[in-house]
Design an enzyme around this catalytic site. Sequence first.
Site, PDB file in Angstrom:
ATOM      1  N   GLY A  39     -10.942   0.237   5.936  1.00 33.68           N
ATOM      2  CA  GLY A  39     -11.483  -0.476   4.785  1.00 33.68           C
ATOM      3  C   GLY A  39     -12.174  -1.755   5.220  1.00 33.68           C
ATOM      4  O   GLY A  39     -12.662  -1.862   6.358  1.00 33.68           O
ATOM      5  N   ASP A  40     -12.177  -2.756   4.343  1.00 33.68           N
ATOM      6  CA  ASP A  40     -12.875  -4.002   4.688  1.00 33.68           C
ATOM      7  C   ASP A  40     -12.268  -4.630   5.939  1.00 33.68           C
ATOM      8  O   ASP A  40     -12.991  -5.095   6.831  1.00 33.68           O
ATOM      9  CB  ASP A  40     -12.882  -4.980   3.505  1.00 33.68           C
ATOM     10  CG  ASP A  40     -11.489  -5.304   2.995  1.00 33.68           C
ATOM     11  OD1 ASP A  40     -10.562  -4.488   3.198  1.00 33.68           O
ATOM     12  OD2 ASP A  40     -11.309  -6.380   2.397  1.00 33.68           O
ATOM     13  N   GLY A  41     -10.923  -4.611   6.025  1.00 29.36           N
ATOM     14  CA  GLY A  41     -10.264  -5.145   7.216  1.00 29.36           C
ATOM     15  C   GLY A  41     -10.627  -4.349   8.454  1.00 29.36           C
ATOM     16  O   GLY A  41     -10.926  -4.905   9.513  1.00 29.36           O
TER      17      GLY A  41
ATOM     18  N   MET B 108      -3.736   0.730  -8.676  1.00 29.18           N
ATOM     19  CA  MET B 108      -4.151  -0.046  -7.501  1.00 29.18           C
ATOM     20  C   MET B 108      -5.554  -0.611  -7.709  1.00 29.18           C
ATOM     21  O   MET B 108      -6.347  -0.087  -8.491  1.00 29.18           O
ATOM     22  CB  MET B 108      -4.092   0.815  -6.254  1.00 29.18           C
ATOM     23  CG  MET B 108      -2.675   0.976  -5.755  1.00 29.18           C
ATOM     24  SD  MET B 108      -2.614   1.718  -4.122  1.00 29.18           S
ATOM     25  CE  MET B 108      -0.910   1.343  -3.679  1.00 29.18           C
TER      26      MET B 108
ATOM     27  N   ASP C 189      -9.992   1.468  -3.218  1.00 28.13           N
ATOM     28  CA  ASP C 189     -10.400   0.382  -4.119  1.00 28.13           C
ATOM     29  C   ASP C 189     -11.911   0.354  -4.358  1.00 28.13           C
ATOM     30  O   ASP C 189     -12.377  -0.307  -5.277  1.00 28.13           O
ATOM     31  CB  ASP C 189      -9.968  -0.977  -3.541  1.00 28.13           C
ATOM     32  CG  ASP C 189      -8.474  -1.193  -3.616  1.00 28.13           C
ATOM     33  OD1 ASP C 189      -7.778  -0.321  -4.170  1.00 28.13           O
ATOM     34  OD2 ASP C 189      -7.998  -2.234  -3.116  1.00 28.13           O
TER      35      ASP C 189
ATOM     36  N   GLY D  59      -4.721   0.825   4.401  1.00 24.33           N
ATOM     37  CA  GLY D  59      -3.979   1.651   3.442  1.00 24.33           C
ATOM     38  C   GLY D  59      -4.439   3.097   3.473  1.00 24.33           C
ATOM     39  O   GLY D  59      -5.569   3.391   3.864  1.00 24.33           O
TER      40      GLY D  59
ATOM     41  N   GLU E  74      -4.010  -3.763 -10.647  1.00 20.86           N
ATOM     42  CA  GLU E  74      -2.913  -4.616 -10.155  1.00 20.86           C
ATOM     43  C   GLU E  74      -3.341  -6.053  -9.867  1.00 20.86           C
ATOM     44  O   GLU E  74      -2.543  -6.973  -9.933  1.00 20.86           O
ATOM     45  CB  GLU E  74      -2.313  -4.005  -8.890  1.00 20.86           C
ATOM     46  CG  GLU E  74      -3.338  -3.903  -7.763  1.00 20.86           C
ATOM     47  CD  GLU E  74      -2.799  -3.320  -6.475  1.00 20.86           C
ATOM     48  OE1 GLU E  74      -1.583  -3.260  -6.294  1.00 20.86           O
ATOM     49  OE2 GLU E  74      -3.629  -2.929  -5.638  1.00 20.86           O
TER      50      GLU E  74
ATOM     51  N   TYR F 202       1.576   4.257  -5.048  1.00 19.94           N
ATOM     52  CA  TYR F 202       1.029   5.042  -3.934  1.00 19.94           C
ATOM     53  C   TYR F 202       0.675   6.470  -4.331  1.00 19.94           C
ATOM     54  O   TYR F 202      -0.015   7.158  -3.577  1.00 19.94           O
ATOM     55  CB  TYR F 202       2.025   5.066  -2.772  1.00 19.94           C
ATOM     56  CG  TYR F 202       2.308   3.678  -2.232  1.00 19.94           C
ATOM     57  CD1 TYR F 202       1.352   3.008  -1.485  1.00 19.94           C
ATOM     58  CD2 TYR F 202       3.512   3.040  -2.497  1.00 19.94           C
ATOM     59  CE1 TYR F 202       1.585   1.727  -1.010  1.00 19.94           C
ATOM     60  CE2 TYR F 202       3.756   1.756  -2.030  1.00 19.94           C
ATOM     61  CZ  TYR F 202       2.787   1.107  -1.286  1.00 19.94           C
ATOM     62  OH  TYR F 202       3.016  -0.161  -0.815  1.00 19.94           O
TER      63      TYR F 202
ATOM     64  N   ARG G 249      -1.171  -2.033   9.412  1.00 19.67           N
ATOM     65  CA  ARG G 249      -1.829  -3.308   9.122  1.00 19.67           C
ATOM     66  C   ARG G 249      -1.442  -4.280  10.234  1.00 19.67           C
ATOM     67  O   ARG G 249      -0.514  -4.028  10.997  1.00 19.67           O
ATOM     68  CB  ARG G 249      -1.382  -3.840   7.759  1.00 19.67           C
ATOM     69  CG  ARG G 249      -1.761  -2.919   6.599  1.00 19.67           C
ATOM     70  CD  ARG G 249      -1.703  -3.655   5.273  1.00 19.67           C
ATOM     71  NE  ARG G 249      -1.863  -2.763   4.144  1.00 19.67           N
ATOM     72  CZ  ARG G 249      -3.040  -2.398   3.629  1.00 19.67           C
ATOM     73  NH1 ARG G 249      -4.156  -2.842   4.174  1.00 19.67           N
ATOM     74  NH2 ARG G 249      -3.105  -1.604   2.587  1.00 19.67           N
TER      75      ARG G 249
HETATM   76  N1  LIG Z   1     -10.858 -10.536  10.306  1.00 18.10           N
HETATM   77  C1  LIG Z   1     -10.270  -9.577  11.045  1.00 18.10           C
HETATM   78  N2  LIG Z   1     -10.364  -9.599  12.398  1.00 18.10           N
HETATM   79  C2  LIG Z   1      -9.776  -8.650  13.151  1.00 18.10           C
HETATM   80  N3  LIG Z   1      -9.054  -7.635  12.648  1.00 18.10           N
HETATM   81  C3  LIG Z   1      -8.922  -7.567  11.326  1.00 18.10           C
HETATM   82  C4  LIG Z   1      -9.521  -8.520  10.447  1.00 18.10           C
HETATM   83  N4  LIG Z   1      -9.212  -8.185   9.172  1.00 18.10           N
HETATM   84  C5  LIG Z   1      -8.452  -7.087   9.263  1.00 18.10           C
HETATM   85  N5  LIG Z   1      -8.278  -6.712  10.535  1.00 18.10           N
HETATM   86  C6  LIG Z   1      -7.474  -5.580  11.009  1.00 18.10           C
HETATM   87  O1  LIG Z   1      -7.988  -4.356  10.508  1.00 18.10           O
HETATM   88  C7  LIG Z   1      -6.922  -3.471  10.220  1.00 18.10           C
HETATM   89  C8  LIG Z   1      -7.083  -2.935   8.828  1.00 18.10           C
HETATM   90  O2  LIG Z   1      -7.138  -4.021   7.887  1.00 18.10           O
HETATM   91  P1  LIG Z   1      -6.355  -3.972   6.504  1.00 18.10           P
HETATM   92  O3  LIG Z   1      -4.902  -3.777   6.740  1.00 18.10           O
HETATM   93  O4  LIG Z   1      -6.766  -5.151   5.722  1.00 18.10           O
HETATM   94  O5  LIG Z   1      -6.838  -2.619   5.817  1.00 18.10           O
HETATM   95  P2  LIG Z   1      -8.294  -2.179   5.385  1.00 18.10           P
HETATM   96  O6  LIG Z   1      -8.997  -1.624   6.564  1.00 18.10           O
HETATM   97  O7  LIG Z   1      -8.952  -3.311   4.686  1.00 18.10           O
HETATM   98  O8  LIG Z   1      -7.985  -0.976   4.405  1.00 18.10           O
HETATM   99  P3  LIG Z   1      -7.583  -1.038   2.851  1.00 18.10           P
HETATM  100  O9  LIG Z   1      -8.283  -2.179   2.226  1.00 18.10           O
HETATM  101  O10 LIG Z   1      -8.041   0.245   2.300  1.00 18.10           O
HETATM  102  O11 LIG Z   1      -6.127  -1.153   2.818  1.00 18.10           O
HETATM  103  C9  LIG Z   1      -5.625  -4.222  10.397  1.00 18.10           C
HETATM  104  O12 LIG Z   1      -4.998  -3.823  11.603  1.00 18.10           O
HETATM  105  C10 LIG Z   1      -6.072  -5.660  10.421  1.00 18.10           C
HETATM  106  O13 LIG Z   1      -5.253  -6.499  11.207  1.00 18.10           O
HETATM  107  O1  LIG Z   2      -0.368  -0.243   1.706  1.00 22.73           O
HETATM  108  P1  LIG Z   2       0.107  -1.547   1.192  1.00 22.73           P
HETATM  109  O2  LIG Z   2       0.218  -2.536   2.299  1.00 22.73           O
HETATM  110  O3  LIG Z   2       1.293  -1.469   0.311  1.00 22.73           O
HETATM  111  O4  LIG Z   2      -1.077  -2.116   0.311  1.00 22.73           O
HETATM  112  C1  LIG Z   2      -1.442  -1.640  -0.943  1.00 22.73           C
HETATM  113  C2  LIG Z   2      -2.897  -1.962  -1.169  1.00 22.73           C
HETATM  114  O5  LIG Z   2      -3.697  -1.083  -0.430  1.00 22.73           O
HETATM  115  C3  LIG Z   2      -4.697  -0.517  -1.264  1.00 22.73           C
HETATM  116  O6  LIG Z   2      -4.256   0.773  -1.598  1.00 22.73           O
HETATM  117  C4  LIG Z   2      -6.019  -0.409  -0.546  1.00 22.73           C
HETATM  118  O7  LIG Z   2      -6.473  -1.648  -0.169  1.00 22.73           O
HETATM  119  C5  LIG Z   2      -4.730  -1.425  -2.482  1.00 22.73           C
HETATM  120  O8  LIG Z   2      -5.203  -0.792  -3.636  1.00 22.73           O
HETATM  121  C6  LIG Z   2      -3.305  -1.851  -2.584  1.00 22.73           C
HETATM  122  O9  LIG Z   2      -3.177  -3.103  -3.208  1.00 22.73           O
HETATM  123 MG   LIG Z   3      -8.785  -4.002   2.629  1.00 24.57          MG
END
Ligand SMILES: Nc1ncnc2c1ncn2[C@@H]1O[C@H](COP(=O)(O)OP(=O)(O)OP(=O)(O)O)[C@@H](O)[C@H]1O
Ligand SMILES: O=P(O)(O)OC[C@H]1O[C@](O)(CO)[C@@H](O)[C@@H]1O
Ligand SMILES: [Mg+2]
Length: 454
Positions: free
Chosen positions: A180-182, A254, A211, A89, A310, A363, A155
Site C-alpha cells: 500500500g502507501d507504506g 475499514m 482502502d 495489511g 473507521e 478483517y 508492518r
Molecule cells: N516512510 C517509509 N519508509 C520506509 N518504509 C516504510 C515507510 N512507510 C512504510 N514503510 C514500510 O512499508 C511496509 C508497509 O507499510 P504499511 O504497514 O503502512 O502498509 P501499507 O503498505 O501502507 O499497506 P496498507 O495501507 O494496505 O495496510 C512496512 O514494513 C513499513 O514499515
Molecule cells: O492490519 P492492521 O494493522 O490491523 O491494520 C488495519 C488497517 O489496515 C487496512 O486494512 C489497510 O490499510 C485499513 O483499512 C485498516 O485500518
Molecule cells: Mg497504508
Amino acid sequence: MTLHPEDLRVRQLGERRYDSPLADLLSTKQTSPHYVAEGDRVLLEDTVSMLAGHGLPSDQVPSFEAAGPRRKIYFDPANVTAGVLTCGGLCPGLNNVIRGLVQELAVHYGVKRIVGFRNGLQGLTAQHRDDTVELTPDAVRDIHTAGGTILGSSRGGQDADEMVDSLVARGIDILFVIGGDGGMRAATFLGAAIRRRGLEISVIGVPKTIDNDLPFTDQSFGFQSAFARATDFISAVAVEAAASPNGVGIVKLMGRHSGFIASYAALAANAADIVLIPEIPFVLGGAEGLLAHVERHVRAKGRVVIVLAEGAGQDLLEDHGLATDASGNLKLGNIGELLKDSITAHLTGAGLAPTIRYIDPSYAVRSIAANAYDSVYCLRLAHAAVHAAMAGCTEAAVARWRRRFVHVPLSLMTSRRNQVDPDGDLWLSVLETTCQPAEFGPARQRERVRAGFC
Ligand SMILES: Nc1ncnc2c1ncn2[C@@H]1O[C@H](COP(=O)(O)OP(=O)(O)OP(=O)(O)O)[C@@H](O)[C@H]1O
Ligand SMILES: O=P(O)(O)OC[C@H]1O[C@](O)(CO)[C@@H](O)[C@@H]1O
Ligand SMILES: [Mg+2]
C-alpha cells in the site's frame, strides 16, 4: 497540484539490448481504443477544459508512460533472478498478483529463478533473507483461490541499506513490492538506496490497498472485492433495523483515512440513510448535528441505517491521533462505539428508546479471495509489472489510469493520498442516494487540496 513532465518520467536502468520473447506478438500492434502502443503516452487528465487549461500543444500536456510489453528489453531473461514480497495489511488478490508475476516471468520470459521473501520487508533483513519461498509455476498454480498471501506480510520499518545488502546477497535483479502507501514508500527508499550504490536492480511496485487510498490509480486491486463483502453487512443490518422498534443499524467498515469502502458499499447496498467518512467532519450535537438528524429520521421512518468508515469522526474521540502502529500508521479510536452510545442516549432521552444493531466486520472484508473482477485486474497488473521490470524500468509502480495501464513513478505514488472528494461525483451520488445533508453541523470551509487528480 501542478505536475511537470519530469514528475511523470519513469527511470530506466539502461539501454534495452535484448529482443523480447514477446516481440512476435507485438509486430502489428498500434495505438487503438484498446491498446496503447510502445512509446505512446496516456493523458493525466481527461476533460477538454483541463487540457485546454495548460495552453500547451497536445504532445506536451502531462501524460504517463504506457505500460505493456516492449520489443526490446533490458534484462537477459536467462540471467535474471526476481524477488517478490507482500507488505502491509491483507488485501484480496495478493495471491493472484504473485501467481500472475510468476507465470509471466517463467512462461513468457523464461526466467528460472523467482524468490519469494517472507513477511514483507522483514524478509529482506539479514536475519531472514535466506528463509525464502521458491516460486515456480507449479508452486503457485492454485494459490489464487485463497485470500491472504502465501508469502505473509508485516508492518514495521527496516533499514534500506540492509535490505539492499540482502538483494545483492541473493543476486536479485528485479524486486516486486506489492504494498500500500507504506509499501510504495518503502519501495521508493529502497530504489533510492539502490541508485545511490550504483546497482542495476529494478524495483517495481504493485499498488494494493482495500482502502483505495493510493493516488494515480483508478482503483486499487482488492478494493472491489472488499466493498462487495462489506455490502453484505449493510444489507444484514438494514434487515435487522427494519424489523425492530426504532431500529438503528450501524456498520463500521475499514477505511483509515479514505471513505471509499463505506461510500461504495453504501451505494451497492442502497440501504444506508447516513454515510460518515473521514474526509467530511461531523458534529454530534445541535439542531444540524448528527444526533438530531438521526432522531428526525427515526421519527419519520421508524429506523435508520448508518454506514461508518473507521476513520470518520476521530476528532470526536479523546486522545485521538496519539498512538501509531509499527509502520507509523495512526491507531484509530473506536468511533463506532461512541456513536452507538451517543445515539442510544439521545434517542432514549427523546422517548425513542432504540434497538441498536451494530456490526463491525473488521478483517472479514479483506481476508477473502479476490472476486472475478479483481482476479482479472490482478493478473493484468502482474503482466504489466513484469513487462516494466524486464524492460528495465525502475522506481515505478504499475497502475490502471483512466482504463489504460501505465507506469507511475514511485515518488508520485506516495506524493498524496487518494480520498473521497467532497466536491466530487462519488460523494454526490452518496448524497443523492442517502438524502443526508451535505454536512452535519455548521458548514465548513473545506480544503480544496483534495480536489485534483483521483
Ligand atoms: N516512510 C517509509 N519508509 C520506509 N518504509 C516504510 C515507510 N512507510 C512504510 N514503510 C514500510 O512499508 C511496509 C508497509 O507499510 P504499511 O504497514 O503502512 O502498509 P501499507 O503498505 O501502507 O499497506 P496498507 O495501507 O494496505 O495496510 C512496512 O514494513 C513499513 O514499515
Ligand atoms: O492490519 P492492521 O494493522 O490491523 O491494520 C488495519 C488497517 O489496515 C487496512 O486494512 C489497510 O490499510 C485499513 O483499512 C485498516 O485500518
Ligand atoms: Mg497504508
